[in-house]
Design a protein around this motif. Structure first.
Motif, mmCIF file in Angstrom:
data_model
loop_
_atom_site.group_PDB
_atom_site.id
_atom_site.type_symbol
_atom_site.label_atom_id
_atom_site.label_comp_id
_atom_site.label_asym_id
_atom_site.label_seq_id
_atom_site.Cartn_x
_atom_site.Cartn_y
_atom_site.Cartn_z
ATOM 1 N N LYS A 27 0.832 -1.198 0.000
ATOM 2 C CA LYS A 27 0.000 0.000 0.000
ATOM 3 C C LYS A 27 0.863 1.243 0.000
ATOM 4 N N MET A 28 0.237 2.369 -0.334
ATOM 5 C CA MET A 28 0.875 3.668 -0.188
ATOM 6 C C MET A 28 0.086 4.454 0.853
ATOM 7 N N ALA A 29 0.772 4.903 1.888
ATOM 8 C CA ALA A 29 0.147 5.632 2.982
ATOM 9 C C ALA A 29 0.732 7.032 3.043
ATOM 10 N N CYS A 30 -0.152 8.033 3.112
ATOM 11 C CA CYS A 30 0.252 9.431 3.186
ATOM 12 C C CYS A 30 -0.243 10.014 4.502
ATOM 13 N N ASN A 31 0.688 10.625 5.233
ATOM 14 C CA ASN A 31 0.362 11.270 6.502
ATOM 15 C C ASN A 31 0.889 12.699 6.435
ATOM 16 N N CYS A 32 0.001 13.646 6.206
ATOM 17 C CA CYS A 32 0.411 15.014 5.913
ATOM 18 C C CYS A 32 1.052 15.682 7.129
ATOM 19 N N SER A 33 2.024 16.511 6.842
ATOM 20 C CA SER A 33 2.644 17.327 7.879
ATOM 21 C C SER A 33 1.886 18.643 8.009
ATOM 22 N N SER A 34 2.325 19.454 8.963
ATOM 23 C CA SER A 34 1.635 20.727 9.193
ATOM 24 C C SER A 34 1.832 21.701 8.046
ATOM 25 N N GLU A 35 2.866 21.510 7.197
ATOM 26 C CA GLU A 35 3.110 22.401 6.065
ATOM 27 C C GLU A 35 2.317 22.014 4.828
ATOM 28 N N ALA A 36 1.567 20.942 4.897
ATOM 29 C CA ALA A 36 0.893 20.427 3.712
ATOM 30 C C ALA A 36 -0.173 21.390 3.214
ATOM 31 N N LYS A 37 -0.249 21.480 1.890
ATOM 32 C CA LYS A 37 -1.291 22.266 1.237
ATOM 33 C C LYS A 37 -2.317 21.311 0.633
ATOM 34 N N GLU A 38 -3.022 21.741 -0.371
ATOM 35 C CA GLU A 38 -4.030 20.884 -0.987
ATOM 36 C C GLU A 38 -3.381 19.734 -1.745
ATOM 37 N N MET A 39 -3.847 18.538 -1.454
ATOM 38 C CA MET A 39 -3.420 17.358 -2.207
ATOM 39 C C MET A 39 -4.439 17.141 -3.324
#
Length: 466
Positions: A54-66
């Motif tokens: 699988k691919m798992a994404c866990n956004c950081s606080s700097e993340a913008k729109e995915m």
């Protein structure tokens, strides 16, 4: 010659290293500017191989729109997980080519948007027009879980294709467009749990089949007519712990559920034939509260006599009604109506009992509030308070009071006649049973030597002239 050859070798090696470095730098630059979300560091996307795949994404606080588009995900992953992102947007046909996908999980997304055709997925087999496929484990399908998130919009034809399960839990949905859930194949479960529906367009759920349709803890201000249109439920249709303000006529156009249950739900306004479905099994309404219920609110529930030969029951158990109209509780004659502990949140009244309930059999179980604030059955209240004599009860009380007053006056007049008038007739007073005589004589100044002797004796009338 050897020195020249050595220099050439060193130069070639240096050039190769330089070229390799340039290629790596170029690949990083190209990768950063591409749509591949795995190359954008603040999305925190990682690939897990092996059995997880699988691919798992866990956004950081700097993340913008995915923004996930058709080429945003590369590789052969079978699962995509996105967690803790402030904003995620799925573009049209964003996962259409990912044939190896089997599940998508979105958790803790602050703002989630699905553009039209965004989660259209068919797998390896194409879909023909008007094709129908019931759930089959041998055919690859997709599971979609959305948990603890805010959905800004679900566009038309967002969920299309072979989708085994759509599970939304603790989700706030601002808008669902028409045909958002449409032409879905291989559906096993469509589950909405603790979901708030703000704005739902007609035919938001259109033309698909599912084994189970479950609304658990759903809140909606208004569901318009044909919210569910031509949807087939093969096994269970459950509405539990929900809160609906208004259900318009034909809100749920559902075909063939083997079980239809509405329990622990509040519906403030239930309009006529809001449940417009054909069932092959029993129907149960238990422990619900209906504030305003229109005539023939349950008449849209019918029995599929082509598939069912024996009778089925429609049961009302421990429900509370704010008000009732004459035909509110009417059901199709195909069903055996079973009624127990139905509470009418109104004061008992003889006229309303006759007008508001067309089926006299319901008197045995429908309970209204009596004059003491207690629930009593309509039958008992009617027998004790709504008889002919009970209907003239105020008149009888008034007539009784008048008769009593007349009796008192008659007795008083009789006593007056006996005690006063009869005993003192013409001023004659009796002493020991004998009348006293009264004489008028001149005073003593006129006749001083006059003596008066009165002798009382019985005498007959004179027969001679004086």
């Amino acid at each position: 010659m050897r020195r020249q050859n050595g220099r050439r070798t060193d130069l070639a090696t240096f050039c190769n290293l330089l070229l390799l470095v340039l290629l790596q730098i170029l690949s990083v630059v190209i990768g950063t500017n591409s749509d591949d979300i795995s190359n954008i560091w603040y999305f925190g996307c990682r690939w897990f191989g092996g059995s997880e795949n699988k691919m798992a994404c866990n956004c950081s606080s700097e993340a913008k729109e995915m923004y996930i588009q058709r080429d945003s995900i590369q590789g052969f992953e079978s699962a995509l997980e996105i967690h803790n992102c402030p904003k995620v947007r799925f573009g049209g046909y964003s996962i259409y080519d990912l044939r190896t996908f089997r599940s998508i999980t979105l958790t803790n997304i602050q703002n989630l948007t699905f553009e039209p055709n965004s989660l259209n997925w068919v797998g390896y087999r194409d879909i023909s027009i008007n094709q129908q496929e019931r759930f089959d484990l041998s055919i690859p399908s997709l599971k979609i879980h959305i948990i603890n998130s805010n959905i800004d919009s679900i566009g038309s034809y967002t969920f299309v294709g072979r989708i085994q399960e759509i599970h939304m839990e603790k989700v706030n949905i601002a808008s669902i467009e028409a045909f958002a859930f449409s032409n879905i194949l291989q559906m096993e479960n469509l589950i909405f749990k603790e979901v708030v529906l703000r704005d739902v367009k007609p035919q938001a759920f259109k033309m698909f089949g599912t084994e189970s349709l479950i609304f658990d803890g759903v809140t909606a201000q208004q569901l318009p007519s044909r919210t569910f249109s031509n949807v087939t439920v093969y096994r269970r249709f459950l509405i539990s712990n929900c809160n609906f303000d208004i259900l318009r006529p034909a809100t749920f156009i559902i075909n063939n559920p083997a079980s239809f249950v509405v329990t622990d739900t509040r519906i403030n306004q239930l309009e006529g034939e809001a449940f417009y479905l054909t069932t092959t099994g029993d129907v149960l309404f238990r422990n619900n509260y209906f504030d305003q219920i229109y005539n023939q609110a349950f008449m849209g529930i019918t029995l599929n006599t082509q598939e069912v030969t024996s009778g089925r029951a429609i049961s009302f158990d421990s429900n509370t009604f704010g008000s009732l109209r004459k035909y509110s509780l009417d059901v199709q004659p195909q069903f055996q109506a079973r009624v127990s502990n139905l509470y009418l949140n109104q004061t008992c009244d003889c006229e309303s009992i006759v007008v508001n309930v067309s089926n006299s059999d319901f008197y045995n179980e429908i309970k209204c509030v009596d004059y003491e604030g207690k629930y009593v059955t309509m039958r008992d209240f009617k027998s004790y308070n709504c008889s002919i004599l009970a209907g003239y009860y105020p008149i009888l009380i008034g007539v009784s009071i008048v008769i009593l007053l007349l009796g008192i006056l008659a007795i008083a007049f009789y006593l007056y006649y006996v005690m006063v008038y009869k005993r003192d007739k013409y001023g004659c007073k009796r002493v020991h049973g004998k009348p006293n005589l009264s004489l008028i004589v001149p005073d003593g100044k006129t006749y001083r030597e006059t003596e008066l002797h009165v002798i009382v004796e019985k005498a007959d009338l004179l027969t001679t002239d004086l």
